[in-house]
Write an enzyme that holds these catalytic residues in place. Sequence first.
Site, PDB file in Angstrom:
ATOM      1  CB  CYS A  75      -0.851  -0.003   1.263  1.00  0.00           C
ATOM      2  SG  CYS A  75      -2.079   1.302   1.227  1.00  0.00           S
TER       3      CYS A  75
ATOM      4  CD  GLU B  98      -6.873  14.304  -0.830  1.00  0.00           C
ATOM      5  OE1 GLU B  98      -7.353  13.743   0.144  1.00  0.00           O
ATOM      6  OE2 GLU B  98      -5.857  15.029  -0.767  1.00  0.00           O
TER       7      GLU B  98
ATOM      8  CG  ASN C 154       1.110  -1.491   4.557  1.00  0.00           C
ATOM      9  OD1 ASN C 154       1.436  -0.695   5.423  1.00  0.00           O
ATOM     10  ND2 ASN C 154      -0.132  -1.906   4.421  1.00  0.00           N
TER      11      ASN C 154
ATOM     12  CG  HIS D 120       1.238   5.382   7.107  1.00  0.00           C
ATOM     13  ND1 HIS D 120       0.903   5.546   8.419  1.00  0.00           N
ATOM     14  CD2 HIS D 120       0.257   4.607   6.563  1.00  0.00           C
ATOM     15  CE1 HIS D 120      -0.224   4.880   8.665  1.00  0.00           C
ATOM     16  NE2 HIS D 120      -0.632   4.313   7.566  1.00  0.00           N
TER      17      HIS D 120
ATOM     18  N   GLY E 226      -3.182   8.989  10.879  1.00  0.00           N
ATOM     19  CA  GLY E 226      -3.445   7.964  11.897  1.00  0.00           C
ATOM     20  C   GLY E 226      -4.869   8.058  12.405  1.00  0.00           C
TER      21      GLY E 226
END
Lengths: 138, 482
Positions: free
Chosen positions: B102, B210, B331, B405, B408
């Site tokens: 990811c 986005e 990941n 990343h 959260g």
Amino acid sequence: MKIRYLPHTADIRMKIEGSSLEELFTAGVLGMGNILRDGFCDKNGPFMVKLKIELTAHDETCLLIDFLSEVLSNSYSEKAIFCEVKIFELTTTKIRAEIHGRQQAQGFDEEIKAVTYHEADVQKNNNRDWETLIIFDI
Amino acid sequence: MKIKKADIHKIEDFLWEIPKAFRPNMRVPARILASEPLLDAIMEDRSLMQLVNVASLPGIKGASLVMPDVHEGYGFPIGGVAATLHPDGAISPGGIGYDINCGVRLLTSDQKIADIKDKLEILSKEMYAQVPSGMGKGGQIKLSTQEMDEVLLKGAEWAVEKGYGEKRDLAFMESNGRLENADPSLVSDMAKKRGTDQLGTIGSGNHFVEVDYVAEIYEESIAEAYGLAKGQVVILIHTGSRGLGHQVATDYIRQIISAMPNYGIEVPDRELACVPFNSKEGQNYFKAMCAAANYAWCNREVISWEVRNAWKNIFGPNIEPLKLMYDVAHNIAKVERHLVDGKQVEVIVHRKGATRAFGPGFEELPESYKSVGQPVIIPGSMGTCSYVLAGTTRSKELTFGSCCHGAGRRLSRTAAKKQVNAPVLKENLKEKGIFVEAGSFKGIAEEAPVAYKDVNMVVETVSNSGIARKVAKLKPVVVVKG
């Protein structure tokens, strides 16, 4: 059979109970089906998609998680949600079963990435029912 | 056993430690990179107990680490880093996660936000039409068996060869969008079946495309090297390896749980299941993980092709093409060289919800980025803001070259749905100039800004700790979700 959804910061925590291992495994399939699409398994069939699953694992907890993972993988590959389980053989380390479901062409409500082993622990509770928590990675 | 504040020692500003003595099976201390308010927030869920569990992995070096955006996961905390000694330290699929590779990428345009404001709504609809999102939505590409194996071997290169990508993009991706150790024969038929029609799809959950604009620049020279300028329109893409990666992780966690007793390994949580990296099972998983990572890079390249098509459909065929600024995984596991106990050694760095953040001089970087360090892309929550940071040499000293990343999660999905009226939120965002296109209102509610920590606080923390430098702040104008 009881299915409850409990809070978790990022994922879905489900608690299932059953008076027998058969009922517990069925609750797992039903509870997961209703996450994939809200209320999907509360409606009646017909459940035309039928698949056989045969698995072994070294204890009942791994067996349940591996079984639900197999059901989930088939949901994605068949684009179907499974709601019923016909169990031919079930011990603490082996299952032979047939799952019944319906195709869901419009897609699912929720993408479950995986059925995790985290917090899963198949045990008998004080009422002598089988129970466990299951965390789904969302 | 519950972790109390008194169990956590302050090492330096923004760095906290739970000593090895906290629990007998810890092989290294557990460290938390956070400001004190963020640490207090982190203590509200079970992230730190999960971090302590990670500290028990065989062969773990330095410390088990979490970033300020950490939240409770299932086994490993999300926002964590664990480095084990190569070649016989543990590899744990749970330390990478089910969504292998990811990651995020940022495309830059030559358009200024002030010049395209009147086209944003139509752009949002076109992006939604071009990029398949949501559950069960297949993409335009149906891979044959042979094509699948090529994707798993070549990663983003496959998309470029087939006309779904740009050759220039490859230099601007972590590992150039391809891990060499991939072995498609170790990816199950079920995983391949699930991946057959998912290239070019974002899926659901927190994945998105986005359109943002650069709202602020903090480091002019680095921003210039990255091709970023104030007011510029950029596109942020967040997704991974889809069902193929989920299946690879599921398959190998099951196999590794069975194999652990052969190596005398016991773990406090089955999701930490691990085997020695150089064992047969460890190598098989690593090679399958590399293949799934390649699928993810190919997926983000194909999505970029769809985004580029949407862009041209709205602004015309002669518009300057969108350029890839960078693509990073969050990941993944990589074999890297790091300083451990005063010596340079090879370690297997597991990053689960953590981004590689290497500083200036890193060989793999494109020439134009070598003097400023690797771009680190931190997406915020829908309707707030995101950041571009630059990796530093300090990250190598503190966090095995890793950074946070995202913002959260703070609230569960259920809690978010209870608090958020999605149609009202969508309207409010529209009034603020943010156009949201999503498959369902449920998806909007679950990913509402209130469900996340304040990304500004997270980024301030990593910036103040020195593991990354703030380069630019991005604000959203279009959000496309599953």
